[in-house]
Design a protein around this motif. Structure first.
Motif, short mmCIF file in Angstrom:
data_model
loop_
_atom_site.label_atom_id
_atom_site.label_comp_id
_atom_site.label_asym_id
_atom_site.label_seq_id
_atom_site.Cartn_x
_atom_site.Cartn_y
_atom_site.Cartn_z
N VAL A 5 2.33 44.17 44.01
CA VAL A 5 1.75 42.83 43.94
C VAL A 5 1.11 42.51 45.29
CG1 VAL A 5 2.16 40.40 43.42
CG2 VAL A 5 3.58 42.16 42.35
N VAL A 6 -0.16 42.15 45.24
CA VAL A 6 -0.94 42.01 46.46
C VAL A 6 -1.63 40.64 46.48
CG1 VAL A 6 -3.01 42.91 47.61
CG2 VAL A 6 -1.31 44.49 46.70
N PHE A 7 -1.59 39.98 47.63
CA PHE A 7 -2.32 38.72 47.83
C PHE A 7 -3.62 39.01 48.56
CE2 PHE A 7 0.98 35.00 48.04
CZ PHE A 7 1.29 35.22 46.71
N ALA A 8 -4.71 38.41 48.09
CA ALA A 8 -5.94 38.41 48.91
C ALA A 8 -5.69 37.50 50.11
CB ALA A 8 -7.11 37.91 48.08
N ARG A 9 -6.43 37.77 51.18
CA ARG A 9 -6.21 37.02 52.42
C ARG A 9 -6.33 35.50 52.21
NH1 ARG A 9 -8.72 38.74 58.03
NH2 ARG A 9 -7.90 37.08 59.31
N SER A 10 -7.35 35.09 51.45
CA SER A 10 -7.56 33.65 51.28
C SER A 10 -6.41 33.00 50.50
CB SER A 10 -8.90 33.37 50.59
OG SER A 10 -9.02 34.14 49.42
N TYR A 33 7.21 37.67 43.91
CA TYR A 33 7.03 39.14 43.87
C TYR A 33 8.02 39.80 42.93
CZ TYR A 33 10.58 41.19 47.14
OH TYR A 33 11.72 41.63 47.75
N TRP A 73 -3.53 32.83 39.77
CA TRP A 73 -4.40 33.60 38.89
C TRP A 73 -4.35 35.05 39.36
CZ3 TRP A 73 -5.93 31.97 34.32
CH2 TRP A 73 -5.93 30.59 34.09
N VAL A 86 -5.57 36.36 43.10
CA VAL A 86 -6.91 36.02 43.62
C VAL A 86 -7.18 34.52 43.70
CG1 VAL A 86 -7.94 38.22 42.91
CG2 VAL A 86 -7.93 36.28 41.31
N ASP A 87 -6.31 33.71 43.13
CA ASP A 87 -6.50 32.26 43.27
C ASP A 87 -5.17 31.56 43.08
OD1 ASP A 87 -7.71 29.83 43.70
OD2 ASP A 87 -8.67 29.69 41.73
N GLY B 141 -7.65 26.08 35.81
CA GLY B 141 -8.45 27.30 35.64
C GLY B 141 -8.86 27.84 36.99
N PRO B 142 -9.15 29.14 37.08
CA PRO B 142 -9.47 29.72 38.39
C PRO B 142 -10.80 29.18 38.92
CG PRO B 142 -9.86 31.31 36.62
CD PRO B 142 -9.21 30.12 35.99
N ASP B 143 -10.88 29.08 40.24
CA ASP B 143 -12.11 28.66 40.92
C ASP B 143 -12.99 29.91 41.09
OD1 ASP B 143 -14.06 28.06 42.75
OD2 ASP B 143 -12.73 27.03 44.15
N ARG B 146 -13.67 31.02 44.67
CA ARG B 146 -12.51 31.58 45.38
C ARG B 146 -12.15 32.96 44.84
NH1 ARG B 146 -8.27 27.52 45.44
NH2 ARG B 146 -9.42 26.58 47.14
N VAL B 147 -12.29 33.14 43.54
CA VAL B 147 -12.01 34.45 42.95
C VAL B 147 -13.00 35.48 43.51
CG1 VAL B 147 -12.00 35.77 40.79
CG2 VAL B 147 -10.96 33.50 40.85
N GLN B 149 -14.54 35.35 46.38
CA GLN B 149 -14.17 35.58 47.79
C GLN B 149 -12.95 36.52 47.86
OE1 GLN B 149 -13.20 31.92 49.81
NE2 GLN B 149 -12.52 32.99 51.67
N SER B 150 -11.97 36.27 47.01
CA SER B 150 -10.76 37.11 47.02
C SER B 150 -11.11 38.56 46.66
CB SER B 150 -9.73 36.58 46.02
OG SER B 150 -9.19 35.38 46.46
N ARG B 151 -12.00 38.72 45.71
CA ARG B 151 -12.36 40.10 45.31
C ARG B 151 -13.11 40.82 46.44
NH1 ARG B 151 -13.35 38.52 39.06
NH2 ARG B 151 -11.37 39.33 38.29
N GLU B 153 -12.56 40.23 49.58
CA GLU B 153 -11.50 40.55 50.55
C GLU B 153 -10.73 41.80 50.10
OE1 GLU B 153 -10.76 35.88 51.85
OE2 GLU B 153 -9.29 36.91 50.59
N ILE B 154 -10.45 41.86 48.81
CA ILE B 154 -9.73 43.03 48.28
C ILE B 154 -10.56 44.30 48.51
CG2 ILE B 154 -8.91 44.12 46.14
CD1 ILE B 154 -8.24 41.17 45.21
N GLU B 158 -8.68 43.46 52.86
CA GLU B 158 -8.03 42.30 53.48
C GLU B 158 -7.00 41.73 52.51
OE1 GLU B 158 -11.15 39.63 54.61
OE2 GLU B 158 -11.97 41.01 56.06
N VAL B 159 -5.94 42.47 52.36
CA VAL B 159 -4.89 42.10 51.42
C VAL B 159 -3.53 42.30 52.08
CG1 VAL B 159 -6.21 42.72 49.35
CG2 VAL B 159 -4.79 44.44 50.47
N ILE B 160 -2.54 41.68 51.51
CA ILE B 160 -1.18 41.91 51.98
C ILE B 160 -0.26 42.09 50.78
CG2 ILE B 160 -0.63 39.45 52.23
CD1 ILE B 160 1.04 40.38 54.76
N ASP B 161 0.59 43.09 50.90
CA ASP B 161 1.59 43.35 49.87
C ASP B 161 2.57 42.17 49.86
OD1 ASP B 161 3.00 45.66 48.21
OD2 ASP B 161 4.52 44.60 49.41
N LEU B 162 2.81 41.63 48.69
CA LEU B 162 3.63 40.41 48.62
C LEU B 162 5.07 40.66 49.08
CD1 LEU B 162 3.90 37.48 47.96
CD2 LEU B 162 4.02 38.05 45.53
#
Lengths: 97, 177
Positions: A5-10, A33, A73, A86-87, B141-143, B146-147, B149-151, B153-154, B158-162
């Motif tokens: 499970v991964v979070f995007a930076r934002s 997680y 999301w 991603v959101d 619903g998703p923005d 932002r989705v 932007q997140s993609r 970053e991915i 630019e991601v972090i393992d939860l």
């Protein structure tokens, strides 16, 4: 099946802006997680109408005097075995006192 | 947990008051009934006051640590059920005491305090309902921005393992990176 499970930076920034205290923040991260890593195959995935790669995962938490709802999301279509968050929509109710 | 928070004694008291109100019609002697009505009105006012005290203790307990949304919702539902029972007794007692006062001309002690006591419990109920949603609020619903932007970053890594993020935060580190 176990997911990474991964979070995007934002999204991690958004979590940081929720103003939870540290104990609640740790609980949120650990609970999310653990739930997503072990997401059951039969988990009913409520898909986004506009982007069917995304499903909704809702988590609720009580911290200090407030009830918080987190709508995550999650993209489960981009890579096998990975869930990309991603959101995030964060809602908080009025304080109890 | 709820049982610890919501006094069993108070639950029993409200149940007893409800039973007392239900036996109203069995009382025929007017003089005895007048004393009984005074006592009933005082008891239900005290029950309303006690409701606030119990909620103060409950909310103090809630303030002490993070809890799952489901646990807090279960507590709220239990408390609301109890408040509804208390309100039902308050409203019924008010109606019957007023009927008795009109029919006999007797001045029931503290009768005019009953509406205020009822309003106080109703206000408490509204505060709880506002603070604790009884069902999860709907997602907007998703923005899309932002989705997107997140993609990006991915794609840039630019991601972090939860799990790693949770461990870092648990050790005192920042949630952002």
């Amino acid at each position: 099946m176990s997911y990474h499970v991964v979070f995007a930076r934002s999204v991690s920034r958004l979590i940081g802006q929720c103003q939870l205290n540290r104990a609640a923040l740790v609980r949120l991260l650990v609970d999310v997680y653990q739930a997503l890593e072990n997401l059951p195959a039969d988990f009913v995935r409520e898909r986004s109408y506009g982007d069917d790669a995304l499903f909704l995962f809702t988590y609720e938490l009580w911290d200090r005097d407030r009830f918080h709802t987190f709508h995550f999301w999650v993209d489960d279509a981009t890579a096998t075995d990975y869930l990309f968050v991603v959101d995030l929509e964060h809602l908080s109710n009025p304080p109890i006192s | 947990m709820t049982e610890l928070l919501l006094s069993r004694t108070h639950r029993r008291r409200v149940e007893e008051l409800r039973e007392r109100v239900e036996t109203w019609k069995d009382r025929q002697d007017e003089a005895t009934l007048a004393l009984w009505v005074d006592d009933l009105v005082e008891s239900v006012i005290l029950a309303a006051v006690e409701t606030h005290r119990i909620w103060a203790l409950t909310s103090k307990e809630l303030l002490s640590r993070p809890l799952s949304g489901a646990a807090v919702r279960a507590i709220a539902q239990d408390v609301l059920h109890h408040l509804d029972e208390t309100l039902a007794v308050l409203v019924l007692s008010d109606r019957l005491a007023r009927e008795f006062a009109e029919q006999t001309g007797y001045t029931v002690e503290r009768l005019e305090e009953l509406p205020q006591a009822t309003q106080g419990v109703e206000a408490l109920r509204e505060r709880i309902v506002a603070a604790i949603p009884l069902t999860p609020p709907p997602a907007r619903g998703p923005d899309p921005e932002r989705v997107r932007q997140s993609r990006e970053e991915i794609a840039r890594g630019e991601v972090i393992d939860l799990r790693a993020l949770a461990e870092r935060v648990e050790q005192g580190g920042p949630v952002e990176f």
